[in-house]
Write an enzyme that holds these catalytic residues in place. Sequence first.
Site, PDB file in Angstrom:
ATOM      1  N   LYS A 111      39.634 -28.580 -14.803  1.00 31.16           N
ATOM      2  CA  LYS A 111      38.444 -29.415 -14.988  1.00 31.16           C
ATOM      3  C   LYS A 111      38.267 -30.393 -13.829  1.00 31.16           C
ATOM      4  CE  LYS A 111      37.571 -28.739 -19.853  1.00 31.16           C
ATOM      5  NZ  LYS A 111      37.477 -29.237 -21.200  1.00 31.16           N
ATOM      6  N   LYS A 194      38.469 -18.169 -19.518  1.00 36.30           N
ATOM      7  CA  LYS A 194      38.316 -18.210 -20.970  1.00 36.30           C
ATOM      8  C   LYS A 194      36.880 -18.608 -21.321  1.00 36.30           C
ATOM      9  CE  LYS A 194      39.114 -22.853 -22.693  1.00 36.30           C
ATOM     10  NZ  LYS A 194      37.970 -22.986 -23.600  1.00 36.30           N
ATOM     11  N   LYS A 197      32.705 -23.874 -23.622  1.00 32.87           N
ATOM     12  CA  LYS A 197      31.406 -24.531 -23.764  1.00 32.87           C
ATOM     13  C   LYS A 197      30.899 -24.987 -22.410  1.00 32.87           C
ATOM     14  CE  LYS A 197      32.827 -26.884 -27.859  1.00 32.87           C
ATOM     15  NZ  LYS A 197      33.902 -27.736 -27.351  1.00 32.87           N
TER      16      LYS A 197
HETATM   17  P1  ATP Z   1      35.166 -27.336 -23.137  1.00 28.69           P
HETATM   18  O1  ATP Z   1      34.778 -26.264 -22.179  1.00 28.69           O
HETATM   19  O2  ATP Z   1      34.236 -28.502 -23.163  1.00 28.69           O
HETATM   20  O3  ATP Z   1      36.624 -27.729 -23.021  1.00 28.69           O
HETATM   21  P2  ATP Z   1      35.859 -25.503 -25.231  1.00 28.69           P
HETATM   22  O4  ATP Z   1      34.967 -24.359 -25.426  1.00 28.69           O
HETATM   23  O5  ATP Z   1      37.150 -25.292 -24.504  1.00 28.69           O
HETATM   24  O6  ATP Z   1      35.002 -26.687 -24.583  1.00 28.69           O
HETATM   25  P3  ATP Z   1      37.152 -27.313 -27.063  1.00 28.69           P
HETATM   26  O7  ATP Z   1      36.368 -28.264 -27.894  1.00 28.69           O
HETATM   27  O8  ATP Z   1      37.830 -27.836 -25.835  1.00 28.69           O
HETATM   28  O9  ATP Z   1      36.164 -26.106 -26.665  1.00 28.69           O
HETATM   29  O10 ATP Z   1      38.217 -26.593 -27.972  1.00 28.69           O
HETATM   30  C1  ATP Z   1      38.102 -26.472 -29.386  1.00 28.69           C
HETATM   31  C2  ATP Z   1      39.106 -25.463 -29.900  1.00 28.69           C
HETATM   32  O11 ATP Z   1      38.686 -24.142 -29.530  1.00 28.69           O
HETATM   33  C3  ATP Z   1      40.513 -25.633 -29.321  1.00 28.69           C
HETATM   34  O12 ATP Z   1      41.451 -25.369 -30.353  1.00 28.69           O
HETATM   35  C4  ATP Z   1      40.614 -24.573 -28.271  1.00 28.69           C
HETATM   36  O13 ATP Z   1      41.946 -24.139 -28.040  1.00 28.69           O
HETATM   37  C5  ATP Z   1      39.776 -23.458 -28.913  1.00 28.69           C
HETATM   38  N1  ATP Z   1      39.203 -22.584 -27.885  1.00 28.69           N
HETATM   39  C6  ATP Z   1      38.342 -22.960 -26.920  1.00 28.69           C
HETATM   40  N2  ATP Z   1      37.998 -21.908 -26.166  1.00 28.69           N
HETATM   41  C7  ATP Z   1      38.672 -20.832 -26.668  1.00 28.69           C
HETATM   42  C8  ATP Z   1      38.734 -19.453 -26.308  1.00 28.69           C
HETATM   43  N3  ATP Z   1      38.023 -18.988 -25.284  1.00 28.69           N
HETATM   44  N4  ATP Z   1      39.500 -18.623 -27.045  1.00 28.69           N
HETATM   45  C9  ATP Z   1      40.221 -19.100 -28.087  1.00 28.69           C
HETATM   46  N5  ATP Z   1      40.212 -20.393 -28.481  1.00 28.69           N
HETATM   47  C10 ATP Z   1      39.452 -21.261 -27.783  1.00 28.69           C
HETATM   48 MG    MG Z   2      38.350 -26.965 -24.007  1.00 22.23          MG
END
Ligand code: ATP
Ligand code: MG
Length: 332
Positions: A111, A194, A197
């Site tokens: 990040k 991965k 968001k």
């Molecule tokens: P950001 O990109 O803002 O970090 P994010 O999509 O990673 O958003 P988070 O809110 O950081 O979402 O994570 C919420 C939950 O979703 C966490 O438990 C994280 O491990 C899980 N998670 C996020 N992305 C994935 C993915 N691609 N596959 C499996 N689990 C995920």
């Molecule tokens: Mg995340």
Amino acid sequence: MARVFSGIQPSGELHIGNYLGAFQNWVKLQHQHDCLFSVVDLHAITQAYDVPSLSQRTLEMAIGLLASGLDPERCTLFVQSHVAEHTELNWFLNIVTPLGELERQTQFKDKAQRQESVPAGLLNYPVLQAADVLLYEATLVPVGEDQVQHLELMREIARRWNARFGDDAGFSFPEPQALLTTAKRVLGLNGQAKMSKSLGNTIGLLEPPDAIWEKLRPAATDPARVKRTDPGNPDICNIFTIHQGFSPPDVQQTVATNCRTAGWGCLDCKRVLSDNMIAVLTPIRERATALRAEPPKVTDILRAGAAKARAVAQRTMAQVRQRMGFLGGGVP
Ligand code: ATP
Ligand code: MG
């Protein structure tokens, strides 16, 4: 019955990676354990964000979680910034967190690389996460694989705080464990990083059926399948990972066999997945639409959740302040 804590940032639209990696599991766990789940808005402000829409995104995230099956009768759902003890414990835990460990965290490095100027809050993100979990003395943390490194650091932080301030006979923090699902790492649609968001490589949890198919159709599969007749390996195909979250076990078997033998082309496989995703996601989308029409119902749930969480958090903080030696136990 164990205490469970997990959180999700209102940093964008809920996606199927969040669902399969994390909160599909939360919905199951609420029937087995004492669960607290939080929309972690204090984490979401560690990256550049749009101020006017933060509150709406926070509400929308809570709507997505409730629509997916979190039941306020069975778990505590609240907004992180509504329980001020999270930031207080965060500061206290900073005192025992090694800087080198924070700098080594993969999520920080990823990040930070995407920002022109790196705020200290991004570095300290895992310390706030440790505060989130330790505040409730939670022992189980259902997360995706990307958070396992943070969980390791959280355990280290708990050990260090315990060694300096804890007392086995009185108060010390338990060391929390990560709980992973089969689809613990869903890749983005291009099959690279991965699904995130903040990367715009997602299928939203609340997208309508035609949008799901439009996104799934061109999505990356096993790169070995160049021609229709090339056999593939489901174990390294992101589409198969998603099947594992949405398709019944017998369909997963058929998919795996037809991938290995080139019995199906990737499009055939995606069509079956699309149908199964739509079957699971349509009722969730409909419940979200109904909840969106009643914002006060959702804010009431969040207010009650914060009150329950705060009661536990205040008990923990009284112990923590006492043990860290503040005048009057931190009370004037
Ligand atoms: P950001 O990109 O803002 O970090 P994010 O999509 O990673 O958003 P988070 O809110 O950081 O979402 O994570 C919420 C939950 O979703 C966490 O438990 C994280 O491990 C899980 N998670 C996020 N992305 C994935 C993915 N691609 N596959 C499996 N689990 C995920
Ligand atoms: Mg995340």
